[in-house]
Write a protein that holds these residues in place. Structure first.
Motif, short mmCIF file in Angstrom:
data_model
loop_
_atom_site.label_atom_id
_atom_site.label_comp_id
_atom_site.label_asym_id
_atom_site.label_seq_id
_atom_site.Cartn_x
_atom_site.Cartn_y
_atom_site.Cartn_z
N ALA A 96 1.01 -1.15 0.05
CA ALA A 96 0.07 0.06 0.04
C ALA A 96 0.86 1.42 -0.03
CB ALA A 96 -0.81 -0.14 1.15
N HIS A 97 2.08 1.20 -0.13
CA HIS A 97 3.02 2.38 0.00
C HIS A 97 2.68 3.00 1.25
CE1 HIS A 97 4.39 0.75 -4.06
NE2 HIS A 97 3.13 0.74 -4.52
N MET A 98 2.66 2.60 2.34
CA MET A 98 2.06 3.27 3.31
C MET A 98 3.28 4.14 4.09
SD MET A 98 0.03 0.53 5.61
CE MET A 98 -1.90 0.50 5.51
N GLY A 99 4.48 3.99 3.80
CA GLY A 99 5.63 4.89 4.10
C GLY A 99 6.02 6.02 3.12
N SER A 100 5.04 6.17 2.25
CA SER A 100 5.43 7.46 1.12
C SER A 100 5.44 8.73 1.54
CB SER A 100 4.64 6.95 0.04
OG SER A 100 3.17 7.28 0.32
N ASN A 101 4.65 8.71 2.92
CA ASN A 101 4.73 10.32 3.24
C ASN A 101 5.82 10.63 4.04
OD1 ASN A 101 4.71 8.42 5.31
ND2 ASN A 101 3.02 9.52 6.78
N LEU A 102 7.11 9.74 4.33
CA LEU A 102 8.25 10.25 4.83
C LEU A 102 9.12 11.54 4.20
CD1 LEU A 102 10.76 9.86 6.88
CD2 LEU A 102 11.63 8.11 5.57
N PRO A 103 9.06 11.47 2.83
CA PRO A 103 9.45 12.78 2.34
C PRO A 103 8.57 13.94 2.51
CG PRO A 103 9.46 11.00 0.74
CD PRO A 103 8.63 10.43 1.83
N ALA A 104 7.28 13.84 2.65
CA ALA A 104 6.41 15.13 2.99
C ALA A 104 6.65 15.56 4.35
CB ALA A 104 5.22 15.03 2.67
N ILE A 105 6.70 14.51 5.35
CA ILE A 105 6.96 14.78 6.67
C ILE A 105 8.20 15.60 6.95
CG2 ILE A 105 7.27 13.81 9.08
CD1 ILE A 105 4.90 11.68 8.12
N ALA A 106 9.22 14.73 6.42
CA ALA A 106 10.53 15.44 6.43
C ALA A 106 10.88 16.95 5.97
CB ALA A 106 11.65 14.71 5.77
N MET A 107 10.16 17.23 4.84
CA MET A 107 10.16 18.58 4.04
C MET A 107 9.47 19.66 5.01
SD MET A 107 11.39 20.00 1.77
CE MET A 107 11.59 21.88 0.85
N SER A 108 8.27 19.06 5.47
CA SER A 108 7.65 20.00 6.44
C SER A 108 8.64 20.16 7.80
CB SER A 108 6.15 19.46 6.85
OG SER A 108 5.57 19.97 7.67
N THR A 109 8.92 19.34 8.09
CA THR A 109 9.78 19.35 9.43
C THR A 109 11.19 20.40 9.10
OG1 THR A 109 9.34 17.05 10.12
CG2 THR A 109 11.38 18.20 11.23
N ALA A 110 11.77 20.16 8.02
CA ALA A 110 12.95 21.01 7.53
C ALA A 110 12.46 22.46 7.40
CB ALA A 110 13.53 20.42 6.32
N GLN A 111 11.40 22.88 6.74
CA GLN A 111 10.82 23.98 6.61
C GLN A 111 10.54 24.77 8.03
OE1 GLN A 111 7.59 23.08 4.15
NE2 GLN A 111 8.71 23.67 2.30
N GLY A 112 10.49 24.13 8.99
CA GLY A 112 10.19 24.62 10.24
C GLY A 112 11.68 25.04 11.25
N THR A 113 12.84 24.84 10.42
CA THR A 113 14.21 25.17 11.07
C THR A 113 14.49 26.30 11.05
OG1 THR A 113 15.39 23.93 9.23
CG2 THR A 113 14.61 22.58 11.03
N VAL A 114 15.64 26.72 11.59
CA VAL A 114 16.33 27.80 11.47
C VAL A 114 17.34 27.53 10.13
CG1 VAL A 114 18.23 29.33 12.33
CG2 VAL A 114 16.39 28.55 13.85
N SER A 115 17.74 26.38 9.97
CA SER A 115 18.64 26.22 8.93
C SER A 115 17.95 26.46 7.45
CB SER A 115 19.05 24.71 8.97
OG SER A 115 19.96 24.58 10.15
N TYR A 116 16.67 25.90 7.50
CA TYR A 116 16.17 26.21 6.25
C TYR A 116 15.77 27.59 6.15
CZ TYR A 116 12.51 26.11 2.70
OH TYR A 116 11.84 26.00 1.48
#
Length: 158
Positions: A38-58
């Motif tokens: 079911a490709h259930m883990g396919s949300n990892l890139p979106a979760i990572a990107m959302s997390t990254a966007q909330g950082t000072v580094s980003y």
């Protein structure tokens, strides 16, 4: 190595390998099959990107490169790192499903997909599975984001 040390090592190995974390169960195998099919883990890139966007580094990257380029480049770095992080993410997801579903339920979901009689249970258990994933997989997301931002900074932001 003396006998006592050898025995201690053997017992430690025996107990560590017999722990539930290493147990291969039919339900876990079905959960792995479900996650893969079911490709259930396919949300990892979106979760990572959302997390990254909330950082000072980003924010620093976006300030230097512009938001569109920052999004594109960080996303590319996340994608490049997925082979390193996706397997553990998927395994944690399978373990979360194993905790909430029986072998029979998981087998039905694998075999019947959206027509399984347990589809409603999947919806009902989303919060539980999500909570389990947060508790077990935050370190995976943190490591992925940290590495992606580091790579972006080293390659693109001088």
């Amino acid at each position: 190595m003396n006998w006592t040390a050898s025995a201690a090592i053997a017992l430690t190995l025996l107990f560590s390998l017999s722990s539930p974390a290493f147990a291969e169960t039919p339900a876990l195998n079905e959960a792995r099959a479900l996650v893969a099919k079911a490709h259930m883990g396919s949300n990892l890139p979106a979760i990572a990107m959302s997390t990254a966007q909330g950082t000072v580094s980003y924010s620093m990257i976006a300030e230097k490169l512009g938001s569109a380029d920052a999004d594109r480049i960080v996303s590319e770095e996340i994608t490049a790192l997925l082979p390193k992080y996706q397997p553990k993410w998927d395994e944690n997801l399978a373990q979360a499903y194993e905790k909430s579903f029986s072998e029979e339920e998981l087998a039905s979901l694998v075999a019947d997909g959206p027509t399984s009689q347990y589809v409603e249970k999947v919806k009902a258990q989303q919060a539980t599975v999500g909570s389990e994933m947060r508790s077990t997989s935050e370190p995976i997301v943190a490591a992925l984001v940290t590495e992606a931002l580091k790579e972006t900074m080293e390659k693109r932001v001088q």
